[in-house]
Design a protein around this motif. Structure first.
Motif, PDB file in Angstrom:
ATOM      1  N   SER A   1     -68.276  -7.112  -0.166  1.00  0.00           N
ATOM      2  CA  SER A   1     -67.041  -7.343   0.569  1.00  0.00           C
ATOM      3  C   SER A   1     -67.213  -8.629   1.361  1.00  0.00           C
ATOM      4  O   SER A   1     -68.312  -9.184   1.473  1.00  0.00           O
ATOM      5  CB  SER A   1     -66.730  -6.184   1.508  1.00  0.00           C
ATOM      6  OG  SER A   1     -67.650  -6.167   2.571  1.00  0.00           O
TER       7      SER A   1
ATOM      8  N   GLY B   1     -61.859 -13.507  -3.213  1.00  0.00           N
ATOM      9  CA  GLY B   1     -63.049 -13.511  -4.052  1.00  0.00           C
ATOM     10  C   GLY B   1     -62.586 -13.329  -5.487  1.00  0.00           C
ATOM     11  O   GLY B   1     -61.668 -13.994  -5.930  1.00  0.00           O
TER      12      GLY B   1
ATOM     13  N   HIS C   1     -59.623  -6.177   0.113  1.00  0.00           N
ATOM     14  CA  HIS C   1     -60.705  -5.766  -0.780  1.00  0.00           C
ATOM     15  C   HIS C   1     -60.143  -4.929  -1.925  1.00  0.00           C
ATOM     16  O   HIS C   1     -60.467  -5.167  -3.093  1.00  0.00           O
ATOM     17  CB  HIS C   1     -61.792  -4.994  -0.028  1.00  0.00           C
ATOM     18  CG  HIS C   1     -63.016  -4.764  -0.871  1.00  0.00           C
ATOM     19  ND1 HIS C   1     -63.985  -5.716  -1.037  1.00  0.00           N
ATOM     20  CD2 HIS C   1     -63.387  -3.706  -1.643  1.00  0.00           C
ATOM     21  CE1 HIS C   1     -64.908  -5.258  -1.867  1.00  0.00           C
ATOM     22  NE2 HIS C   1     -64.567  -4.032  -2.249  1.00  0.00           N
TER      23      HIS C   1
ATOM     24  N   LYS D   1     -69.705   6.752   5.445  1.00  0.00           N
ATOM     25  CA  LYS D   1     -69.983   7.769   6.471  1.00  0.00           C
ATOM     26  C   LYS D   1     -68.699   8.424   6.956  1.00  0.00           C
ATOM     27  O   LYS D   1     -68.710   9.532   7.457  1.00  0.00           O
ATOM     28  CB  LYS D   1     -70.668   7.106   7.676  1.00  0.00           C
ATOM     29  CG  LYS D   1     -72.136   6.831   7.448  1.00  0.00           C
ATOM     30  CD  LYS D   1     -72.880   6.694   8.767  1.00  0.00           C
ATOM     31  CE  LYS D   1     -72.478   5.440   9.526  1.00  0.00           C
ATOM     32  NZ  LYS D   1     -73.516   4.985  10.464  1.00  0.00           N
TER      33      LYS D   1
ATOM     34  N   ALA E   1     -71.507  10.083   3.153  1.00  0.00           N
ATOM     35  CA  ALA E   1     -72.940  10.025   3.424  1.00  0.00           C
ATOM     36  C   ALA E   1     -73.324   8.652   3.937  1.00  0.00           C
ATOM     37  O   ALA E   1     -72.560   7.693   3.790  1.00  0.00           O
ATOM     38  CB  ALA E   1     -73.718  10.305   2.133  1.00  0.00           C
TER      39      ALA E   1
HETATM   40  C1  LIG Z   1     -56.523 -13.590   4.165  1.00  0.00           C
HETATM   41  C2  LIG Z   1     -57.661 -12.631   4.064  1.00  0.00           C
HETATM   42  C3  LIG Z   1     -58.396 -12.585   2.898  1.00  0.00           C
HETATM   43  C4  LIG Z   1     -59.437 -11.673   2.763  1.00  0.00           C
HETATM   44  N1  LIG Z   1     -60.135 -11.617   1.587  1.00  0.00           N
HETATM   45  C5  LIG Z   1     -61.052 -10.645   1.411  1.00  0.00           C
HETATM   46  C6  LIG Z   1     -61.744 -10.481   0.160  1.00  0.00           C
HETATM   47  O1  LIG Z   1     -61.547 -11.217  -0.796  1.00  0.00           O
HETATM   48  N2  LIG Z   1     -62.640  -9.478   0.054  1.00  0.00           N
HETATM   49  C7  LIG Z   1     -62.919  -8.611   1.085  1.00  0.00           C
HETATM   50  O2  LIG Z   1     -63.747  -7.705   0.907  1.00  0.00           O
HETATM   51  N3  LIG Z   1     -62.305  -8.768   2.276  1.00  0.00           N
HETATM   52  C8  LIG Z   1     -61.389  -9.750   2.467  1.00  0.00           C
HETATM   53  N4  LIG Z   1     -60.795  -9.899   3.680  1.00  0.00           N
HETATM   54  C9  LIG Z   1     -61.319  -9.121   4.831  1.00  0.00           C
HETATM   55  C10 LIG Z   1     -60.799  -7.718   4.905  1.00  0.00           C
HETATM   56  O3  LIG Z   1     -59.599  -7.682   5.654  1.00  0.00           O
HETATM   57  C11 LIG Z   1     -61.832  -6.816   5.633  1.00  0.00           C
HETATM   58  O4  LIG Z   1     -62.181  -7.410   6.850  1.00  0.00           O
HETATM   59  C12 LIG Z   1     -63.095  -6.593   4.823  1.00  0.00           C
HETATM   60  O5  LIG Z   1     -62.804  -6.240   3.490  1.00  0.00           O
HETATM   61  C13 LIG Z   1     -63.911  -5.501   5.473  1.00  0.00           C
HETATM   62  O6  LIG Z   1     -65.149  -5.392   4.814  1.00  0.00           O
HETATM   63  P1  LIG Z   1     -66.001  -4.054   4.848  1.00  0.00           P
HETATM   64  O7  LIG Z   1     -65.195  -2.943   4.298  1.00  0.00           O
HETATM   65  O8  LIG Z   1     -67.304  -4.350   4.193  1.00  0.00           O
HETATM   66  O9  LIG Z   1     -66.298  -3.860   6.409  1.00  0.00           O
HETATM   67  P2  LIG Z   1     -65.676  -2.872   7.468  1.00  0.00           P
HETATM   68  O10 LIG Z   1     -64.200  -2.867   7.415  1.00  0.00           O
HETATM   69  O11 LIG Z   1     -66.349  -3.188   8.738  1.00  0.00           O
HETATM   70  O12 LIG Z   1     -66.132  -1.422   6.955  1.00  0.00           O
HETATM   71  C14 LIG Z   1     -67.429  -0.942   6.982  1.00  0.00           C
HETATM   72  C15 LIG Z   1     -67.411   0.488   6.459  1.00  0.00           C
HETATM   73  O13 LIG Z   1     -68.741   0.959   6.337  1.00  0.00           O
HETATM   74  C16 LIG Z   1     -68.821   2.303   6.759  1.00  0.00           C
HETATM   75  N5  LIG Z   1     -70.213   2.517   7.135  1.00  0.00           N
HETATM   76  C17 LIG Z   1     -70.876   2.057   8.233  1.00  0.00           C
HETATM   77  N6  LIG Z   1     -72.173   2.383   8.182  1.00  0.00           N
HETATM   78  C18 LIG Z   1     -72.357   3.075   7.021  1.00  0.00           C
HETATM   79  C19 LIG Z   1     -73.474   3.684   6.400  1.00  0.00           C
HETATM   80  N7  LIG Z   1     -74.715   3.625   6.938  1.00  0.00           N
HETATM   81  N8  LIG Z   1     -73.297   4.319   5.217  1.00  0.00           N
HETATM   82  C20 LIG Z   1     -72.068   4.386   4.653  1.00  0.00           C
HETATM   83  N9  LIG Z   1     -70.989   3.835   5.200  1.00  0.00           N
HETATM   84  C21 LIG Z   1     -71.118   3.166   6.362  1.00  0.00           C
HETATM   85  C22 LIG Z   1     -67.816   2.429   7.856  1.00  0.00           C
HETATM   86  O14 LIG Z   1     -67.373   3.763   7.988  1.00  0.00           O
HETATM   87  C23 LIG Z   1     -66.695   1.486   7.377  1.00  0.00           C
HETATM   88  O15 LIG Z   1     -65.723   2.190   6.621  1.00  0.00           O
HETATM   89  C24 LIG Z   1     -59.761 -10.820   3.835  1.00  0.00           C
HETATM   90  C25 LIG Z   1     -59.029 -10.890   5.018  1.00  0.00           C
HETATM   91  C26 LIG Z   1     -57.984 -11.778   5.135  1.00  0.00           C
HETATM   92  C27 LIG Z   1     -57.187 -11.803   6.398  1.00  0.00           C
END
Ligand SMILES: Cc1cc2nc3c(=O)[nH]c(=O)nc-3n(C[C@H](O)[C@H](O)[C@H](O)COP(=O)(O)OP(=O)(O)OC[C@H]3O[C@@H](n4cnc5c(N)ncnc54)[C@H](O)[C@@H]3O)c2cc1C
Lengths: 302, 258
Positions: free
Chosen positions: A217, A236, A255, A270, A286
């Motif tokens: 992500s 992406g 995403h 989680k 998990a």
């Molecule tokens: C214009 C624009 C374009 C974007 N383009 C993209 C893109 O192409 N791709 C993209 O991915 N995002 C993109 N984003 C960002 C998107 O909005 C999110 O910020 C991003 O996808 C969040 O990434 P994430 O889910 O990894 O992180 P988070 O939203 O922080 O989520 C983390 C997750 O992990 C879980 N977690 C935490 N610890 C653990 C553990 N130990 N085991 C299991 N689960 C756990 C949490 O419960 C949570 O659900 C873009 C945003 C904008 C504004």
């Protein structure tokens, strides 16, 4: 009810999302008129105002705003609608401010005539309605299924006077890829939930144990934990593997847009209520760092 | 050079959200708050611009909201901003983006800010309107979604992120407002000495009523949890059992796991 749809092109090519605007207007039951700064009109049975991109520029919101305002003058629409894209979110507020009307951003649905929006990473929803007689709207890309490009537009040239100090220098193509996620049958992606750079290797190993590629992500890429070529999403890559495993990914719209066409989706998170559960076929509740080693052992034993 | 950074404080997005009693916003009790992620990049870029130009530039950070937003402002001061302005508004969640932009534009009017930084959107509301609307109100040149920022001789060079990994480059003379996207830079962590130093920096408070002149342009009708339409099989509990069940399902439902 009338909707003015502000379409988009890039380097001479009309973007498909323009046909999502048409679908949205149809859902609203609105009469539609289109406007585009470009070369050719979209294929649709409607009036299209076409402003010459050579005069108004590929990206020049100050001038494009004038074109849209000119079309509004001619048509007196109830709604002025954009896609919530790098073009739309940049231009829409300028038009709304010029008109002194409200803007509703990133509409995902129409419910009882009200506009539905997502809040807090899609953990909540709300319906809103603009207060005045006219409003500017942006729709979430992908939320309204594009109509097919067919029909013949009644094209009318449009001109407008305006000035700008902005200078568009040019495009930079997407970075070269060291991995082709588009071809992978299995993708195992790491999200921010993996916690730190060192843990990405656990997910990479899991990907290997599955015989697949590592995806990621955006925050994982922004933090420099993996290269951009692994990023899945709107900014992406768009992927459609047979199996997608999202590890510690919440499931933000941007995403999801890149991976929701995967044949089978497993989310390991989680948080049982993480928005990714809506897209998933299997939601594993998990800690992915604890589960991954167990999974790997069983995959290797199989 | 005078620089303004606009920041918002938002709940941690991993929180559980509940609808409040009046049904028009989320319940703010029991939530942990932090600086809006996009705004951290805005603060960092403002501080980097200051460092680039020597210590002369003067960076004001502004936030609208209840008392708790003071924490976000203090963090921005510890990251290197020079002064904080807290626009006090216990009811800021009920202001729409049009009104928030009005408050900021009223504050900035006549103060000759050369560069204004905002995040491209907030994490809770995500309207992506406030920055651009402020620019329109002030007559600043403006561009959005920056993943690259450069400044020389009165001109900002902005790298904008478009869809699919494509970027575009735009030049805009001062005064300019830019909105910041994730990954623009690497926001610094405030160090202990800088946290101490920040305590001595100027911290102004202004009631929102002194700045607000606009009525809301959009009304919230109703807030509710998403209707669950997903049909995911949920696996919970013992890790070894989860792993066995997951692999069983994958063998049955996909052709790629054997
Ligand atoms: C214009 C624009 C374009 C974007 N383009 C993209 C893109 O192409 N791709 C993209 O991915 N995002 C993109 N984003 C960002 C998107 O909005 C999110 O910020 C991003 O996808 C969040 O990434 P994430 O889910 O990894 O992180 P988070 O939203 O922080 O989520 C983390 C997750 O992990 C879980 N977690 C935490 N610890 C653990 C553990 N130990 N085991 C299991 N689960 C756990 C949490 O419960 C949570 O659900 C873009 C945003 C904008 C504004």
């Amino acid at each position: 009810m009338k909707a003015l749809l502000v379409c988009e092109q890039r380097e001479g090519k009309i973007l498909d999302t323009s046909y999502e605007l048409v679908a949205f207007a149809d859902r609203l039951g609105a009469e539609k008129v289109l406007v585009l700064v470009g070369k050719d009109a979209p294929k649709v049975d409607a009036k299209v105002y076409l402003a010459d991109v050579d005069k108004f520029g590929e990206y020049n919101p100050d001038l494009h705003k004038q074109v849209v305002l000119e079309a509004i003058q001619k048509e007196n629409p109830d709604y002025v609608v954009f896609v919530h894209s790098s073009y739309g979110w940049d231009l829409a507020p300028r038009v709304a401010a010029s008109l002194k009307v409200g803007q509703v951003s990133e509409i995902v649905n129409i419910v009882d005539g009200k506009f539905e929006l997502a809040l807090c990473n899609a953990k909540l929803r709300r319906t809103v309605s603009p207060k005045g007689a006219r409003a500017v709207l942006t729709i979430q890309a992908g939320a309204f299924n594009a109509v097919e490009a067919s029909g013949s537009a009644q094209v009318e040239a449009i001109d407008a006077a305006g000035s700008t100090k902005l200078q568009f220098v040019g495009y930079e193509p997407a970075e070269k890829k060291d991995v082709d996620l588009g071809r992978a049958e299995i993708i195992v992606s790491a999200g921010r939930g993996v916690g730190k750079k060192e843990n990405v290797s656990i997910i990479a190993e899991l990907a290997k144990a599955f015989g697949g590629e590592l995806g990621a992500s955006r925050p994982v890429v922004d933090a420099g934990w993996v290269a951009h070529s692994h990023q899945v999403g709107t900014t992406g890559q768009t992927v459609s593997p047979k199996l997608y495993v999202a590890c510690g990914i919440s499931g933000a719209i941007q995403h999801l847009a890149g991976m929701k066409k995967s044949d089978f989706i497993v989310a390991i998170n989680k948080d049982k209520d993480a928005p990714i559960s809506e897209a998933a076929d299997v939601m594993v509740v998990a800690d992915v760092l604890q589960l991954a080693p167990v999974l790997m052992e069983k995959l290797r034993a199989a | 050079m005078k620089v303004l950074v606009c920041i918002k404080q938002v709940p941690d997005m991993e929180s559980r959200f509940k609808v409040n009693g009046s049904g028009d916003w989320y319940d703010e009790a029991d939530l942990a708050y932090r600086m809006n992620e996009y705004d951290e990049y805005a603060v960092e870029q403002a501080v980097q611009l200051k460092e680039q130009l020597g210590d002369a530039p003067d960076v004001t950070v502004l936030s609208i909201g209840p008392d708790r937003v003071g924490d976000a402002l203090k963090k921005a001061l510890a990251m290197g901003c020079d002064r904080a302005v807290h626009v006090q508004d216990p009811d800021s969640c009920r202001k729409d983006p049009w009104q928030i932009a009005d408050i900021i534009a009223s504050f900035a009017k006549g103060k000759d800010f050369d560069v204004i930084f905002t995040g491209m959107q907030s994490q809770d509301r995500g309207s992506a309107q406030v920055g651009v609307t402020v620019a329109e109100r002030l007559g600043h040149n403006c561009t959005t979604t920056l993943v690259g920022f450069g400044y020389a001789d009165g001109v900002v060079t902005a790298k904008r992120e478009l869809e699919g990994g494509v970027k575009s480059v735009v030049k805009l003379p001062l005064p300019a407002l830019v909105t910041c996207q994730l990954g623009l830079n690497v926001p610094r962590y405030p160090t202990l000495p800088n946290i101490m130093k920040a305590k001595k920096k100027e911290f102004l408070t202004v009631p929102a009523a002194d700045l607000l002149s606009e009525q809301p342009a959009v009304a919230t009708e109703k807030l509710y949890p998403p209707v669950k339409t997903g049909s995911a099989v949920v696996l919970e509990g013992d890790l070894a059992q989860i792993a066995d069940r997951l692999l069983g399902i994958l063998k049955e439902k996909t052709t790629v796991v054997k």
